[in-house]
Design a protein around this motif. Sequence first.
Motif, mmCIF file in Angstrom:
data_model
loop_
_atom_site.group_PDB
_atom_site.id
_atom_site.type_symbol
_atom_site.label_atom_id
_atom_site.label_comp_id
_atom_site.label_asym_id
_atom_site.label_seq_id
_atom_site.Cartn_x
_atom_site.Cartn_y
_atom_site.Cartn_z
ATOM 1 N N LYS A 175 0.832 -1.203 0.000
ATOM 2 C CA LYS A 175 0.000 0.000 0.000
ATOM 3 C C LYS A 175 0.870 1.258 0.000
ATOM 4 O O LYS A 175 0.544 2.256 -0.667
ATOM 5 C CB LYS A 175 -0.915 -0.011 1.230
ATOM 6 C CG LYS A 175 -1.845 1.183 1.313
ATOM 7 C CD LYS A 175 -2.686 1.139 2.583
ATOM 8 C CE LYS A 175 -3.539 2.392 2.734
ATOM 9 N NZ LYS A 175 -4.309 2.377 3.994
ATOM 10 N N CYS B 222 -5.450 -1.803 -7.858
ATOM 11 C CA CYS B 222 -6.336 -1.710 -6.680
ATOM 12 C C CYS B 222 -7.034 -3.022 -6.357
ATOM 13 O O CYS B 222 -7.931 -3.048 -5.509
ATOM 14 C CB CYS B 222 -7.399 -0.619 -6.909
ATOM 15 S SG CYS B 222 -6.714 1.033 -6.994
ATOM 16 N N LEU C 70 -3.034 -6.128 -3.915
ATOM 17 C CA LEU C 70 -2.905 -5.538 -2.582
ATOM 18 C C LEU C 70 -3.462 -6.516 -1.525
ATOM 19 O O LEU C 70 -4.488 -6.245 -0.896
ATOM 20 C CB LEU C 70 -3.671 -4.212 -2.510
ATOM 21 C CG LEU C 70 -3.121 -3.052 -3.351
ATOM 22 C CD1 LEU C 70 -4.107 -1.900 -3.378
ATOM 23 C CD2 LEU C 70 -1.768 -2.593 -2.825
ATOM 24 N N VAL D 261 -4.363 -5.343 2.085
ATOM 25 C CA VAL D 261 -5.369 -4.297 2.271
ATOM 26 C C VAL D 261 -6.759 -4.931 2.214
ATOM 27 O O VAL D 261 -7.058 -5.687 1.280
ATOM 28 C CB VAL D 261 -5.229 -3.208 1.184
ATOM 29 C CG1 VAL D 261 -6.270 -2.122 1.375
ATOM 30 C CG2 VAL D 261 -3.820 -2.629 1.195
ATOM 31 N N VAL E 265 -10.665 -5.620 1.364
ATOM 32 C CA VAL E 265 -11.311 -5.350 0.071
ATOM 33 C C VAL E 265 -12.099 -4.044 0.108
ATOM 34 O O VAL E 265 -12.176 -3.329 -0.908
ATOM 35 C CB VAL E 265 -12.228 -6.527 -0.340
ATOM 36 C CG1 VAL E 265 -11.403 -7.736 -0.716
ATOM 37 C CG2 VAL E 265 -13.208 -6.878 0.771
ATOM 38 N N ARG F 292 -9.675 -1.402 -0.549
ATOM 39 C CA ARG F 292 -9.236 -1.445 -1.959
ATOM 40 C C ARG F 292 -10.236 -0.719 -2.842
ATOM 41 O O ARG F 292 -9.867 0.039 -3.747
ATOM 42 C CB ARG F 292 -9.111 -2.892 -2.423
ATOM 43 C CG ARG F 292 -7.960 -3.668 -1.845
ATOM 44 C CD ARG F 292 -7.895 -5.007 -2.559
ATOM 45 N NE ARG F 292 -7.498 -6.087 -1.684
ATOM 46 C CZ ARG F 292 -7.676 -7.361 -1.945
ATOM 47 N NH1 ARG F 292 -8.302 -7.728 -3.049
ATOM 48 N NH2 ARG F 292 -7.263 -8.281 -1.121
ATOM 49 N N ASN F 293 -11.545 -0.987 -2.624
ATOM 50 C CA ASN F 293 -12.568 -0.332 -3.432
ATOM 51 C C ASN F 293 -12.554 1.182 -3.218
ATOM 52 O O ASN F 293 -12.706 1.958 -4.169
ATOM 53 C CB ASN F 293 -13.950 -0.893 -3.088
ATOM 54 C CG ASN F 293 -14.108 -2.337 -3.542
ATOM 55 O OD1 ASN F 293 -13.642 -2.714 -4.623
ATOM 56 N ND2 ASN F 293 -14.750 -3.166 -2.724
ATOM 57 N N VAL G 199 -11.258 -4.817 -11.173
ATOM 58 C CA VAL G 199 -11.048 -4.542 -9.752
ATOM 59 C C VAL G 199 -12.289 -4.914 -8.959
ATOM 60 O O VAL G 199 -12.205 -5.531 -7.886
ATOM 61 C CB VAL G 199 -10.673 -3.061 -9.550
ATOM 62 C CG1 VAL G 199 -10.740 -2.682 -8.073
ATOM 63 C CG2 VAL G 199 -9.275 -2.791 -10.089
ATOM 64 N N ASN H 157 -12.325 -7.746 -6.040
ATOM 65 C CA ASN H 157 -12.674 -7.340 -4.687
ATOM 66 C C ASN H 157 -14.095 -7.753 -4.293
ATOM 67 O O ASN H 157 -14.561 -7.412 -3.201
ATOM 68 C CB ASN H 157 -12.546 -5.816 -4.536
ATOM 69 C CG ASN H 157 -11.112 -5.347 -4.717
ATOM 70 O OD1 ASN H 157 -10.170 -6.135 -4.592
ATOM 71 N ND2 ASN H 157 -10.942 -4.069 -5.001
#
Length: 1421
Positions: A114, A142, A146, A149, A151, A154-155, A183, A187
């Motif tokens: 990140k 994204c 990652l 991180v 989800v 991430r979004n 993405v 996610n």
Amino acid sequence: MAALLRSARLLKFSPSALLQIPGSRRSGAPLGRLYSGAVGGRRTGVCCRQVGPVCDSVSRCVWPYAAGCVRNYAVATERRDETSVAVRSKQAQQFDWALTKLDSSVRRTGRITKTLFLRIFHDICRAGYPSGNQALLLLRSCGSLLPEVPVEERNELAHRVWDKLQELGAQYDVSHYNAMLKVYLQNEYKFSPTDFLAKMEAANVQPNRVTYQRLIAAYCQNGDIEGASTILGFMKSKDLPITEAVFSSLVTGHARSGDIESAVNILSVMRGAGVEPSPDTYVTLLNAYAEKGDLESMKKTLEEAESADCSLMDRDIMQVIFTLAKAGQQQHIPEMFERLRLERGYIPDAMNLCLSLVTHGQEDVAFNLLKTFPTSQSDNGDLSNLGNFFLRHCVNIGTSLEKILRYCKELQEMNLHTAPLTFTLSCALEAKKLETSLELMKLLKEQNLPVRPHYFWPLLTQPVKENNVAGVVEVMRGMEQLGVSPDLETLSTYILPVFPSVEAARQALQDSGLSVDSEAFMCTEVRLLAATDLSKVYALLSDPSFPPLDLSFFRSSLIQGFKTSSEVELMGKITELLYKDERFSTGNSNPTEATAYFLYNLFDSMSAAQVQAQEGKLRSFINQLQTRNITVSVNIYRGIKNLLESYHCPDLTTDVITLVDPKDRDLVGAALRASGGENRVLALENKLAELKAENKPLGSILKQAIQALSAEENLQRALELKQQHERDMTAGAYATLIHLCCRHNNVEEALNLKREMSRKDSSVALDANKYIVLIKALSVNDKVEEAVDILKEMKEKNVVLNDNHLTSLFHMLSAVVATGGVATVRRLQDTIFTLGLAKPTANLCSPVVSAYLDSKDVSGALDAALEFQKLYNHLPRIHDIIVALVEKGDAELLQKAMDFFSQGRGEMMMLYDLFFAFLQTGRYREARKIIETPGLRAKPGRLQWFGEKCILSNQMEALEQMVEITAKLFECDRDEMYSYLLRLCKESNDWKKAEAVWTKMQEENVIPRERTLRLLADILKSNGQKVPFEVPQTWYEQPSRPTQQVKSPPVPPSAESGADYQGRLLALCKKAKAKEALEMLKYLDKKGVAIGPLPYDHVIRALLAQGLFEDAMGVKKMAESRLPSFKLSDIASSLLIITHSKRGQPKEALESLKAMLQLDHVPSTLAITKLVQAFGNHGDVAGIQEVESVVKSLGTNLNLSSMVFVNNTAIAHINNGDVESAVELYDEIYTGPNGSNLSMSFVFRKVLEAGNDKALDKLSAMAERVANHFACYRPALDLFLQLLDMDKVDDAKFMLARCNALAEQKEALLSFVSQKAQRPGQIGKINNLLSLVPDFTEKEFLYTYLMKCHVLDKDLPSAKALYEQMQKEGIVVDELSLKRLAGLYRSHGETAPFTEPPESFRFYAEKLKEKASKLQAPAEE
């Protein structure tokens, strides 16, 4: 990589073109599977860790598609922004940088952190005008790249990137929308496909086949078969191909809608459509069963996949494990664990899965997966750090402490981690988690593990930086709860600085209920008050309840207080207290020594001006000390006396001598008289007679007399003196006499003297050198048991050995080899190692091997070497052992040795060992076969070692053969090889051989360096031979050859005026012909020709530039006699300062500087730098401070480095033996707010060059401390790069192992490469760096510097090989490199196989500089 993206754009690649493979039974890109299938982000390619060009080609093909660079550019071209060409150029460069940065991370670890992601994002935002490529790159990062991180976050990142870049003017096309869809899918983000299509329509962006495929996947992810069918029908109506990805999505959709039978039938539909199911489809079906927990169907599907020849990799099984964990079907996961085959690359993929599982709250599954890691492949082959990444992520993600403690316990019980609890604490401290840290510390205490004050430093760092009193108090409260009292360092550095004063700190802490009555607080208070309030300091120190505190802790502050105080009586009281009270000398020294050294430091810290101004105060202070019966040793007196004489205050010397003990004052006078007399021994003997007649102590004079006789090697007279004055013999006298006896091989007498000394005082110990000499004398005279007893005595008396002593030990053992044999050497060596007197090294182990070799017992030598390798990890005299085995022809033993060495040191090192052995023994045919081994590369260090060995032992034939055999060795520096031959020719004065070498170099088309040409020319000239080439010369070289002797200038025509001569003088000076200019000037002076001041000044400058100081001063006097108003110019004055400094005359240089400033002249930066360095070399701290004061008073910016004064002050302290002050100086700087980028590289170089191990150890410890506790890596990085620059590769490797974060300081490492690429012959240092940190920079930039090195070295073969390698790897060669390479081809008379760029070097250099500057941009945040 960016070039590859651009080529894709030009060729109009599209995803559909890649997915539709004619003649194939399966549609779909095999490359896509290498990237997108693994949980947490796939590594780019299966073979990413394999060595060879295949790896590079795979990774370079895979990542551009993975990064989203295969896209439709048609829409983008319609929306060109209106930024300038320069801005668009910068965008392209930024994209290249960002892409390669992320590419490097993905290739190494299969994920992106990140921190790196946000760094690139902020950099792109700060630069403005984000390009479409940059936006695409960020969006695609994204998702599953990652894994650390959550989800949801991430979004949020994806939407933030989308909105921010759009706000900054980024133009989005269909590829950006497709990236966002990907993405969302990774996610598992819930969104409306219809709304998404509506947004695209509103933005006037037309969806393509990839959009529809991913919308189908989105519907299917939610189990909406109806929605997926609608889009599928639309695709069919548009004749868009239905790929395997669509079928796989339908499998998921049917399964999630509850129709698992239809999901299975999709495979039959696929085959009917001519698309053969791939492993990806089977994995999708396995995931469908996993969500239902249907283990039997999963097993059946695995069997079907195997029967269909679809082998599932470990990463495929990992996807299924992840699905089972998320679906709550943990009971079936062990079955999947059993199917893992631990393939190559397993660990990084498994690490990413562990991180993803922890992120999703499945820590137990992740921990069970961690236990499957093959321990032999753990980082660095060390089990002690297995699971570090797991524990760190658990701490960062907020896993319950109870779980973390359970994991720590299991890891330790399974011997997979040596200290998991301590490591977890370090992670919590690093993450600034106060509560977690305190809980972990409580557990450490419960387990009887120490909790030290410095553990709290990371928690205190931020509050101190923010001046947050409440934060500091909170941490201190936690310390109190744990029963940890802050020590002196913690208080002075991390607690008290946040308060305005000591009183304020005391009040605030008391108000918070914290104790301020600790000893450490009182001691720290003394340190702070010592510089400002001596009365309070005395009150505290004189209190009997005050705790012990070493003077060194507050010495600097007290000196400052003494310098500024006028209360002489109070100064005397404090000094008396320090002198008499043992509480203030807790170290090895006693109070009297510590106080005497303090007084020396007081005088040393003052400048000449300060001493002269305070002469009266100092005299009163000395009188105070005398009345209080404070004395100093003779050595301290001499030191202060020398300082006062240098300050031009000799009158104070007579006062200082009164501090010398009365019984030693005569000694001072006697020593001075004796040293100045013609017969020192006679004078000392006369003094002995006088003292004996007066019945006074003889010890000191007797010792001096014996030392004088020892210097004259007069053993007999020394023994007579000892006999006459046996009662007055001191330990020092005995030590000198014992040493003298050993030198004369009078062992019996030496042993008797040693026993006699021990009887007088059993606590007395000899110094280490004298012990070693005595042991050597005993051992070579068959008194091994006595020698062993002496070694035991050294251990009992804690005799400490430094590196010089270890060298002496080696020579001692080597000397014993000739007389004592294997048994004696073994006995001594075993005793040394067993007692712990010295750590085993290759040097100390080698005498045993030498003993075997000398006795022709090669088998014994080999066994001994193998034993040392197993016991101590050292292989002494490997080369000699292998040579002996080759000569003996013992194939069995040789094979045994090679097998062992190959396992321990690597196959390549073993091959070089064998190669050199064959050369040494004349088996050149076998040596050639070794070099022809496929894949063997040149190892410059090893080749240099053998070359130097041949030169040293005059082995011309072996050296010639090595040079010839290595002609085709990859990356072999041919000029370097031939230079070894020429050096040997010079040693043997063989000009004919040198001439033959020159011919051979021409045949091989070797481009020699200038140094090689000068070496060859020197050989030929010294033998009266003609040099067949132009000898390169540098303008600053001082003439030294007979042919370059200065001729007297011809008598000039009388018609020429002074102006004519002036022009000729200036021309001679410009050509650096200073001697000729001087002769002409003398001629003109003799003839009385009048010239202006300018020629005199230029001649002085030319003479000073060549170091001709006396001649320059002669010209200065000549000019002043002719022109009374003559003054030196700025440049000449600066050169004069530089010359004085180089001659070791800093005081004179300072006077020149002051004289220069009186004329309102401004010195050059170099002059100030050299002056400060000269003071540093002399240990004159006050001189440096005076120069600094003068420079600050100039009122103009000299562009001096901010560290010139700091670094040279540190050098001065080190040269004075006060390393602690140097460390304190740097501690203050690097723990401050502005110290992270200040370099101390100069100091490390000086310390390394001086071989000052004590200073190096303390400075390196400081560097590691600020790196580990303050994340300030500059000092450690400076040391690491200096070690590399001085070819200390092993030390640099060790440094890197202790401070892994150095590998992440990529800008600084690239700067080192850039610096080395400025001069020829430096490519070996760059290669050394690459061997330690392979991926520290992008290859595109690295190859540019490597190409520059090859061109500077005129190494066309290497340049060609690099150019071909860049082409194979798909790297676009920049124009500057092409320009350089074309010039290299021309210089060799060859035609370049490409078109030479038309612009100038400057044009392309500026272009490349602009591109490289983007690498440094993140460091400025």
